[in-house]
Design an enzyme around this catalytic site. Sequence first.
Site, mmCIF file in Angstrom:
data_model
loop_
_atom_site.group_PDB
_atom_site.id
_atom_site.type_symbol
_atom_site.label_atom_id
_atom_site.label_comp_id
_atom_site.label_asym_id
_atom_site.label_seq_id
_atom_site.Cartn_x
_atom_site.Cartn_y
_atom_site.Cartn_z
ATOM 1 N N ARG A 1 11.989 -1.781 11.358
ATOM 2 C CA ARG A 1 10.706 -1.360 11.936
ATOM 3 C C ARG A 1 10.319 -2.332 13.033
ATOM 4 O O ARG A 1 10.217 -3.532 12.797
ATOM 5 C CB ARG A 1 9.634 -1.339 10.836
ATOM 6 C CG ARG A 1 8.984 0.025 10.683
ATOM 7 C CD ARG A 1 7.961 0.013 9.590
ATOM 8 N NE ARG A 1 6.660 -0.419 10.057
ATOM 9 C CZ ARG A 1 5.554 -0.278 9.365
ATOM 10 N NH1 ARG A 1 5.599 0.288 8.170
ATOM 11 N NH2 ARG A 1 4.404 -0.687 9.841
ATOM 12 N N ARG B 1 -0.597 -8.339 13.490
ATOM 13 C CA ARG B 1 -1.082 -7.341 12.524
ATOM 14 C C ARG B 1 -1.915 -7.999 11.431
ATOM 15 O O ARG B 1 -2.915 -7.449 10.985
ATOM 16 C CB ARG B 1 0.100 -6.572 11.946
ATOM 17 C CG ARG B 1 0.716 -5.636 12.993
ATOM 18 C CD ARG B 1 2.082 -5.150 12.600
ATOM 19 N NE ARG B 1 2.041 -4.349 11.403
ATOM 20 C CZ ARG B 1 3.024 -4.304 10.510
ATOM 21 N NH1 ARG B 1 4.115 -5.027 10.675
ATOM 22 N NH2 ARG B 1 2.910 -3.547 9.450
ATOM 23 N N ARG C 1 11.425 -6.596 5.332
ATOM 24 C CA ARG C 1 11.405 -5.164 5.658
ATOM 25 C C ARG C 1 11.911 -4.939 7.081
ATOM 26 O O ARG C 1 12.634 -3.975 7.348
ATOM 27 C CB ARG C 1 9.986 -4.605 5.501
ATOM 28 C CG ARG C 1 9.927 -3.093 5.662
ATOM 29 C CD ARG C 1 8.568 -2.542 5.331
ATOM 30 N NE ARG C 1 7.587 -2.871 6.347
ATOM 31 C CZ ARG C 1 6.300 -2.531 6.279
ATOM 32 N NH1 ARG C 1 5.841 -1.873 5.225
ATOM 33 N NH2 ARG C 1 5.468 -2.840 7.244
ATOM 34 N N LYS D 1 0.827 -1.223 0.000
ATOM 35 C CA LYS D 1 0.000 0.000 0.000
ATOM 36 C C LYS D 1 0.858 1.268 0.000
ATOM 37 O O LYS D 1 0.622 2.173 -0.780
ATOM 38 C CB LYS D 1 -0.894 0.077 1.250
ATOM 39 C CG LYS D 1 -1.897 -1.022 1.401
ATOM 40 C CD LYS D 1 -2.828 -0.755 2.588
ATOM 41 C CE LYS D 1 -2.145 -0.701 3.937
ATOM 42 N NZ LYS D 1 -1.524 -1.970 4.373
ATOM 43 N N ARG E 1 -9.560 1.881 8.836
ATOM 44 C CA ARG E 1 -9.048 0.541 9.084
ATOM 45 C C ARG E 1 -10.065 -0.348 9.782
ATOM 46 O O ARG E 1 -9.765 -1.486 10.097
ATOM 47 C CB ARG E 1 -7.835 0.672 9.979
ATOM 48 C CG ARG E 1 -6.789 -0.389 9.702
ATOM 49 C CD ARG E 1 -5.489 0.241 9.641
ATOM 50 N NE ARG E 1 -4.324 -0.506 9.869
ATOM 51 C CZ ARG E 1 -3.152 -0.122 9.365
ATOM 52 N NH1 ARG E 1 -3.085 0.926 8.592
ATOM 53 N NH2 ARG E 1 -2.079 -0.790 9.629
#
Length: 181
Positions: A127, A138, A121, A9, A84
């Site tokens: 992160r 998540r 990632r 996204k 969301r």
Amino acid sequence: MLGPPGAGKGTQAARLARAIGIPHLSTGDMLRANVANDTELGRQAQAFMEAGDLVPDEVVTAMVIDRLGQEDAACGYLLDGYPRNPAQVDDLVEALGEDVLELAILLEVDEDELVDRLTARGREQGRADDAEEVIRTRLAVYEEQTAPLVEHYESKGRLARLDGLGTIPEVFGRVIEVLAE
Ligand code: AMP
């Protein structure tokens, strides 16, 4: 821009917003900036983000409404990661009207690929919420709270579904195609 974590996204939204000259409003980026700057909002959001849970609706929706009121969003904007859950849709529509959400672009990617991308990632960008156990949370939060929005947008004729597998330019080509329709 709608889709599970790791669907691409942020990457696609940044490209699209640049291409059509509208602001890219990522609630995840906005929240991370608040955490980095140690603002009051950041302090409210941090623990939820680290756990992979959603930050409370009223905090995020107030932030988005404030941002949409800024001058650069007057002629359009691309929302990434918001709304969301159904409550966020209702609150936003109640505050700003049904046309605030014109089209949802859904990026579809299977779960194994999502986990691979997010783990990579996490390694590359460090992160904190890309750690393996937070990734699982998540993904579960997406399925439970965000996935119901797909049906909502579909029933309103405001959903474009895209295959999110492939290179970044390939997926971007599909984004442009649906917008041209
Ligand atoms: P993202 O960068 O979109 O994956 O978002 C990172 C984290 O920020 C999420 O796991 C949530 O904790 C928080 N977040 C981002 N957008 C929202 C939202 N619309 N509602 C609640 N929490 C959000």
